[in-house]
Design an enzyme around this catalytic site. Sequence first.
Site, short mmCIF file in Angstrom:
data_model
loop_
_atom_site.label_atom_id
_atom_site.label_comp_id
_atom_site.label_asym_id
_atom_site.label_seq_id
_atom_site.Cartn_x
_atom_site.Cartn_y
_atom_site.Cartn_z
N LYS A 77 0.76 -1.24 0.06
CA LYS A 77 -0.10 0.11 0.11
C LYS A 77 0.88 1.22 0.35
CE LYS A 77 -4.28 2.03 2.68
NZ LYS A 77 -3.60 3.87 2.04
N ASP A 129 1.88 5.54 0.00
CA ASP A 129 1.07 5.95 0.48
C ASP A 129 1.35 7.49 -0.14
OD1 ASP A 129 0.85 8.02 2.33
OD2 ASP A 129 1.88 7.97 3.42
N GLU A 159 2.79 1.82 4.86
CA GLU A 159 1.81 1.70 5.31
C GLU A 159 1.02 0.61 5.40
OE1 GLU A 159 -2.10 4.61 4.21
OE2 GLU A 159 -0.73 4.50 2.62
#
Length: 201
Positions: A20, A22, A159
């Site tokens: 994931k 950011d 993240e």
Amino acid sequence: MLAVPGALPTDGSRYALEIKWDGIRAIVYKDYQDPQVRITGRQAADYTSRYPEVAGLAVDLAGHRVVLDGELVAFDRTGRPAFQRLQRRMQVTDPGRLAEFVPVTYLPFDLLHLDGYDLFDVPYLDRRDLLERLGIDVPPRFPGDATELLTITREKGLEGVIAKRLDSPYRPGRRSEWWIKVKNLDMRDVVIGGWRPGRGR
């Protein structure tokens, strides 16, 4: 297509994991003979002039009609995504030399259209295979049972991860349980020293 928050799936063999990032979501369009790409945000805002670094994709995708989904990310000196750095670019329509000091990278993770064919109903695994064959830089994907990836991202200050069903279609603009975002939470022990009732809604 947006992910729902949740935990890592227990049936990992049906999923792939992606890091994931950011950053901010962006759709990139490239037509057959067009020497440029066009970039839009989630609300269809035109980002093309804001991120000239992405223009190089036009050369890499020459001869194709392509629609990509991905993330615009600014990395810090350690190679980690830094949203605060990206914020310096987000409202600048003509970055000029700022693009040299705060460069942005486009990380494509899905392929929505290829050479006249919409791929919304094609399973995620097949879309990813087609994306990786385009010859552009694509962030890695990992087996869905690689649960140690979440620990690694936490240790690296990232993240979290996104778990994506291998057979998932793509549904533009919709939040779907086909994709699950698993975020690294910053847990701390605190002592509450006071409380004041809020007045907001």
